[in-house]
Design a protein around this motif. Structure first.
Motif, PDB file in Angstrom:
ATOM      1  N   ASP A  32     -32.864  -5.245  14.529  1.00 24.82           N
ATOM      2  CA  ASP A  32     -31.493  -5.664  13.997  1.00 24.82           C
ATOM      3  C   ASP A  32     -30.445  -5.346  14.904  1.00 24.82           C
ATOM      4  OD1 ASP A  32     -30.001  -3.283  12.651  1.00 24.82           O
ATOM      5  OD2 ASP A  32     -32.102  -3.177  12.006  1.00 24.82           O
ATOM      6  N   PRO A  33     -29.590  -6.010  15.075  1.00 27.28           N
ATOM      7  CA  PRO A  33     -28.320  -5.632  15.891  1.00 27.28           C
ATOM      8  C   PRO A  33     -27.823  -4.030  15.671  1.00 27.28           C
ATOM      9  CG  PRO A  33     -27.878  -7.701  14.995  1.00 27.28           C
ATOM     10  CD  PRO A  33     -29.036  -7.145  14.262  1.00 27.28           C
ATOM     11  N   ALA A  34     -27.739  -3.689  14.490  1.00 28.08           N
ATOM     12  CA  ALA A  34     -27.121  -2.167  14.277  1.00 28.08           C
ATOM     13  C   ALA A  34     -28.248  -1.367  14.709  1.00 28.08           C
ATOM     14  CB  ALA A  34     -26.932  -2.201  12.942  1.00 28.08           C
ATOM     15  N   HIS A  35     -29.527  -1.544  14.472  1.00 26.42           N
ATOM     16  CA  HIS A  35     -30.640  -0.736  15.323  1.00 26.42           C
ATOM     17  C   HIS A  35     -30.805  -0.724  16.752  1.00 26.42           C
ATOM     18  CE1 HIS A  35     -34.814   0.631  15.493  1.00 26.42           C
ATOM     19  NE2 HIS A  35     -34.369   1.646  15.058  1.00 26.42           N
ATOM     20  N   ARG A  36     -30.311  -1.780  17.301  1.00 21.92           N
ATOM     21  CA  ARG A  36     -30.104  -2.075  18.753  1.00 21.92           C
ATOM     22  C   ARG A  36     -28.995  -1.063  19.415  1.00 21.92           C
ATOM     23  NH1 ARG A  36     -31.474  -7.544  17.995  1.00 21.92           N
ATOM     24  NH2 ARG A  36     -29.153  -8.165  18.395  1.00 21.92           N
ATOM     25  N   GLU A  37     -27.927  -1.343  18.765  1.00 27.44           N
ATOM     26  CA  GLU A  37     -26.786  -0.635  19.155  1.00 27.44           C
ATOM     27  C   GLU A  37     -26.934   1.047  19.093  1.00 27.44           C
ATOM     28  OE1 GLU A  37     -23.398   0.249  20.939  1.00 27.44           O
ATOM     29  OE2 GLU A  37     -24.309  -1.978  20.759  1.00 27.44           O
ATOM     30  N   ALA A  38     -27.676   1.322  18.032  1.00 29.28           N
ATOM     31  CA  ALA A  38     -27.893   2.690  17.985  1.00 29.28           C
ATOM     32  C   ALA A  38     -28.668   3.274  19.124  1.00 29.28           C
ATOM     33  CB  ALA A  38     -28.699   3.183  16.395  1.00 29.28           C
ATOM     34  N   GLN A  39     -30.009   2.468  19.242  1.00 26.19           N
ATOM     35  CA  GLN A  39     -30.697   2.729  20.407  1.00 26.19           C
ATOM     36  C   GLN A  39     -29.957   2.723  21.620  1.00 26.19           C
ATOM     37  OE1 GLN A  39     -33.460  -0.379  19.975  1.00 26.19           O
ATOM     38  NE2 GLN A  39     -35.273   1.065  18.911  1.00 26.19           N
ATOM     39  N   ARG A  40     -29.092   1.937  21.904  1.00 27.47           N
ATOM     40  CA  ARG A  40     -28.218   2.093  23.151  1.00 27.47           C
ATOM     41  C   ARG A  40     -27.534   3.278  23.246  1.00 27.47           C
ATOM     42  NH1 ARG A  40     -26.960  -3.560  22.161  1.00 27.47           N
ATOM     43  NH2 ARG A  40     -28.214  -4.765  23.438  1.00 27.47           N
ATOM     44  N   ALA A  41     -26.742   3.650  22.178  1.00 25.23           N
ATOM     45  CA  ALA A  41     -25.929   4.861  22.093  1.00 25.23           C
ATOM     46  C   ALA A  41     -27.011   6.213  22.259  1.00 25.23           C
ATOM     47  CB  ALA A  41     -25.312   4.914  20.460  1.00 25.23           C
ATOM     48  N   ALA A  42     -28.188   6.121  21.655  1.00 22.18           N
ATOM     49  CA  ALA A  42     -29.141   7.275  21.695  1.00 22.18           C
ATOM     50  C   ALA A  42     -29.512   7.464  23.090  1.00 22.18           C
ATOM     51  CB  ALA A  42     -30.255   7.096  20.748  1.00 22.18           C
ATOM     52  N   ALA A  43     -29.661   6.323  23.884  1.00 25.86           N
ATOM     53  CA  ALA A  43     -30.063   6.417  25.308  1.00 25.86           C
ATOM     54  C   ALA A  43     -29.104   6.776  26.226  1.00 25.86           C
ATOM     55  CB  ALA A  43     -30.609   5.037  25.814  1.00 25.86           C
ATOM     56  N   ALA A  44     -27.828   6.419  25.848  1.00 23.39           N
ATOM     57  CA  ALA A  44     -26.638   6.913  26.542  1.00 23.39           C
ATOM     58  C   ALA A  44     -26.215   8.413  26.199  1.00 23.39           C
ATOM     59  CB  ALA A  44     -25.376   6.113  26.274  1.00 23.39           C
ATOM     60  N   PHE A  45     -26.501   8.770  25.143  1.00 25.10           N
ATOM     61  CA  PHE A  45     -26.488  10.311  24.745  1.00 25.10           C
ATOM     62  C   PHE A  45     -27.499  10.958  25.509  1.00 25.10           C
ATOM     63  CE2 PHE A  45     -27.551  13.852  21.840  1.00 25.10           C
ATOM     64  CZ  PHE A  45     -26.175  14.398  21.999  1.00 25.10           C
ATOM     65  N   ALA A  46     -28.803  10.691  25.467  1.00 29.98           N
ATOM     66  CA  ALA A  46     -29.881  11.311  26.134  1.00 29.98           C
ATOM     67  C   ALA A  46     -29.641  11.561  27.614  1.00 29.98           C
ATOM     68  CB  ALA A  46     -31.236  10.597  25.941  1.00 29.98           C
ATOM     69  N   GLU A  47     -29.128  10.430  28.209  1.00 26.81           N
ATOM     70  CA  GLU A  47     -28.658  10.509  29.625  1.00 26.81           C
ATOM     71  C   GLU A  47     -27.534  11.768  29.931  1.00 26.81           C
ATOM     72  OE1 GLU A  47     -26.909   7.537  32.781  1.00 26.81           O
ATOM     73  OE2 GLU A  47     -28.510   6.620  31.577  1.00 26.81           O
ATOM     74  N   GLN A  48     -26.683  11.403  29.126  1.00 25.64           N
ATOM     75  CA  GLN A  48     -25.581  12.469  29.417  1.00 25.64           C
ATOM     76  C   GLN A  48     -25.962  13.879  29.110  1.00 25.64           C
ATOM     77  OE1 GLN A  48     -22.091  11.903  26.863  1.00 25.64           O
ATOM     78  NE2 GLN A  48     -20.929  13.196  28.015  1.00 25.64           N
ATOM     79  N   VAL A  49     -26.750  14.157  27.936  1.00 24.23           N
ATOM     80  CA  VAL A  49     -27.527  15.647  27.702  1.00 24.23           C
ATOM     81  C   VAL A  49     -28.289  16.187  28.874  1.00 24.23           C
ATOM     82  CG1 VAL A  49     -29.353  16.528  26.283  1.00 24.23           C
ATOM     83  CG2 VAL A  49     -27.656  15.349  25.187  1.00 24.23           C
ATOM     84  N   ARG A  50     -29.144  15.038  29.554  1.00 26.18           N
ATOM     85  CA  ARG A  50     -29.827  15.566  30.622  1.00 26.18           C
ATOM     86  C   ARG A  50     -28.680  16.056  31.811  1.00 26.18           C
ATOM     87  NH1 ARG A  50     -33.253  11.644  28.546  1.00 26.18           N
ATOM     88  NH2 ARG A  50     -32.411  10.027  29.914  1.00 26.18           N
ATOM     89  N   ALA A  51     -27.962  14.991  31.872  1.00 26.79           N
ATOM     90  CA  ALA A  51     -27.001  15.431  33.141  1.00 26.79           C
ATOM     91  C   ALA A  51     -26.108  16.792  32.982  1.00 26.79           C
ATOM     92  CB  ALA A  51     -25.751  14.374  33.247  1.00 26.79           C
ATOM     93  N   LEU A  52     -25.738  17.233  31.667  1.00 24.58           N
ATOM     94  CA  LEU A  52     -25.032  18.433  31.263  1.00 24.58           C
ATOM     95  C   LEU A  52     -26.174  19.524  31.163  1.00 24.58           C
ATOM     96  CD1 LEU A  52     -22.820  16.908  28.103  1.00 24.58           C
ATOM     97  CD2 LEU A  52     -22.029  17.930  30.616  1.00 24.58           C
ATOM     98  N   ARG A  53     -27.266  19.145  31.183  1.00 24.51           N
ATOM     99  CA  ARG A  53     -28.441  20.439  31.237  1.00 24.51           C
ATOM    100  C   ARG A  53     -28.399  21.063  29.982  1.00 24.51           C
ATOM    101  NH1 ARG A  53     -29.796  21.844  37.296  1.00 24.51           N
ATOM    102  NH2 ARG A  53     -29.100  19.896  38.404  1.00 24.51           N
TER     103      ARG A  53
END
Length: 123
Positions: free
Chosen positions: A80-101
């Protein structure tokens, strides 16, 4: 692991498309997973870049993968759209966490605290 059988009656782009689709359906490729570039995958599989590009185009048309410009190609969030948006936000957060080490456990604790709301920080 993707294997292209040159003796198969299916064209290579279709073999690739079907195997990627199966990997997404089985969960082996999770929503938000980054796919190799067309050139990299073509080189790895011994295919022409146009063959890989065609498979990617067909999967993108079907909504299975999405291209984000220079950022690359990713497995599309499903559901569903809410789930898709949460997945996008989680992927962006994970990418930022990796960048911040940051340590993944610390990052998860930060998210857990944020989800509990401001009252959890006053304990």
């Amino acid at each position: 692991m993707i294997v292209i059988d040159p003796r198969s009656p299916l064209p290579p782009f279709e073999q690739l498309r079907a195997q990627l689709l199966d990997s997404v359906a089985s969960g082996a490729l999770a929503p938000g997973a980054k796919l190799p570039t067309v050139r990299r995958l073509a080189e790895d599989l011994g295919l022409a870049p146009g063959t890989v590009a065609r498979a990617y185009r067909e999967l993108e048309t079907a909504g299975i993968i999405e291209t984000r410009g220079r950022n690359g190609t990713f497995v599309s969030p499903q559901g569903d759209p809410a789930h898709r948006e949460a997945q996008r936000a989680a992927a962006a957060f994970a990418e930022q966490v990796r960048a911040l080490r940051l340590d993944p456990d610390d990052a998860l604790a930060i998210v857990t605290a944020a989800l509990r709301g401001p009252e959890s920080s006053t304990t």
